[in-house]
Design an enzyme around this catalytic site. Sequence first.
Site, PDB file in Angstrom:
ATOM      1  N   ARG A  46       0.832  -1.218   0.000  1.00 30.38           N
ATOM      2  CA  ARG A  46       0.000   0.000   0.000  1.00 30.38           C
ATOM      3  C   ARG A  46       0.861   1.260   0.000  1.00 30.38           C
ATOM      4  NH1 ARG A  46      -2.544  -3.451   3.516  1.00 30.38           N
ATOM      5  NH2 ARG A  46      -1.234  -2.596   5.157  1.00 30.38           N
ATOM      6  N   ILE A  47       1.892   1.276   0.849  1.00 29.94           N
ATOM      7  CA  ILE A  47       2.749   2.458   0.911  1.00 29.94           C
ATOM      8  C   ILE A  47       3.542   2.591  -0.383  1.00 29.94           C
ATOM      9  CG2 ILE A  47       4.676   3.553   2.134  1.00 29.94           C
ATOM     10  CD1 ILE A  47       3.636   2.127   4.683  1.00 29.94           C
ATOM     11  N   THR A  66      12.412   3.907   4.728  1.00 27.75           N
ATOM     12  CA  THR A  66      11.335   4.285   5.640  1.00 27.75           C
ATOM     13  C   THR A  66      10.548   3.043   6.062  1.00 27.75           C
ATOM     14  OG1 THR A  66       9.976   4.837   3.697  1.00 27.75           O
ATOM     15  CG2 THR A  66      11.054   6.662   4.837  1.00 27.75           C
ATOM     16  N   ARG A 118      11.927  -0.586   7.960  1.00 23.34           N
ATOM     17  CA  ARG A 118      12.486  -0.951   9.255  1.00 23.34           C
ATOM     18  C   ARG A 118      13.997  -0.934   9.129  1.00 23.34           C
ATOM     19  NH1 ARG A 118       8.335   0.185  11.204  1.00 23.34           N
ATOM     20  NH2 ARG A 118       6.970  -1.043  12.576  1.00 23.34           N
ATOM     21  N   GLU A 129      17.038   0.906  17.170  1.00 25.96           N
ATOM     22  CA  GLU A 129      16.275   2.006  17.774  1.00 25.96           C
ATOM     23  C   GLU A 129      15.942   1.695  19.230  1.00 25.96           C
ATOM     24  OE1 GLU A 129      12.808   3.357  15.702  1.00 25.96           O
ATOM     25  OE2 GLU A 129      13.737   3.093  13.752  1.00 25.96           O
ATOM     26  N   HIS A 144      12.429   8.305  12.901  1.00 24.88           N
ATOM     27  CA  HIS A 144      11.245   7.452  12.734  1.00 24.88           C
ATOM     28  C   HIS A 144       9.956   8.269  12.803  1.00 24.88           C
ATOM     29  CE1 HIS A 144       9.975   2.989  13.149  1.00 24.88           C
ATOM     30  NE2 HIS A 144       9.050   3.677  12.492  1.00 24.88           N
ATOM     31  N   ILE A 145       9.852   9.258  11.932  1.00 25.22           N
ATOM     32  CA  ILE A 145       8.704  10.166  11.953  1.00 25.22           C
ATOM     33  C   ILE A 145       7.885  10.105  10.672  1.00 25.22           C
ATOM     34  CG2 ILE A 145       9.699  11.777  13.630  1.00 25.22           C
ATOM     35  CD1 ILE A 145      10.521  13.574  11.241  1.00 25.22           C
TER      36      ILE A 145
END
Length: 317
Positions: A156-157, A234, A236, A265, A283-284
């Site tokens: 989807r992304i 963007t 993992r 992280e 991670h925004i």
Amino acid sequence: MTIYVSRLLTDRAMAHLDSLGVPVRVGGEEPPSRADLEAGIAGATAAVVTLTERIDAALLATAGDQLKVVANVAVGYDNIDVPAATAAGITVTNTPGVLDRATADHTFALILAATRRVVDGDRFLRSRREWVWGPRMLVGLDVSAGATLGILGYGRIGKAVAKRAQAFDMTVLATARSRQPGTEEDGVRFVDTDALLAESDVLSVLTPLTPQTRHLIDAAALAKMKPTAYLINTARGGVVDESALMAALHENRLRGAALDVFENEPDVDPALLDTPNLVLTPHIASAGEATRDAMGILAVDNAAAVLAGKPALTPVR
């Protein structure tokens, strides 16, 4: 019946949670310690957690038999031991769909920041050096002048990123388990991974983190990319071998990169901070106001559905 929320959600999501009229235990804004997590989940019938919490078999064992659902406020769920949860009769859910556009926006923001040297320009001016415009100053890649975007993981992304790239007149290639190399869909041509690496001017990493995709982008994969190419992650952090990426950038075997996610992280390898031609964000990618509201609300609705004896809205399996 009690819902445990490991970290404070947005105001709208918390108001939605309160409207359920169910007793709630809520953590703070910072990630809970292991002890806090164990205490919070003990006796709860539902847990709403974030990607910073490791929900493993040992934690699930301490939760108690009454725990029915773990609702992750994220699309990825590599922080949760899903087989252990399934074996215990616990439903695991995530938040797909609601953050596609925000993540795609941030992905493209990083593409432009890296290729057009936005961060370099900002740092240059903040250094207060004397300067005058010149034709060779901070020259980067024109993405709209025939550049090729490769999408590693066309979900989807990935589809949302492809639409944005097409608006910039980019050629779009992609890999997907459900598409055969050589086929085309909506202007996107599907290729195998080797072709994607070799042909991309910008490579967007969007594949989930699994045992099969950990360090998928390693030294061997980077060696197949053009030395003029850019890498954008963007997805993992564990999908990219950070040491191999840093070596490629230091040795000019890659023109630039941008990372929103990191292998360990919230710890970030200090060497990344000194790596040239690298844009970093914490991670925004999903950090739009409406998006973070929607993520929290969907996680709450998943928990409420399971507690009401209904199917989860977005179960991971």
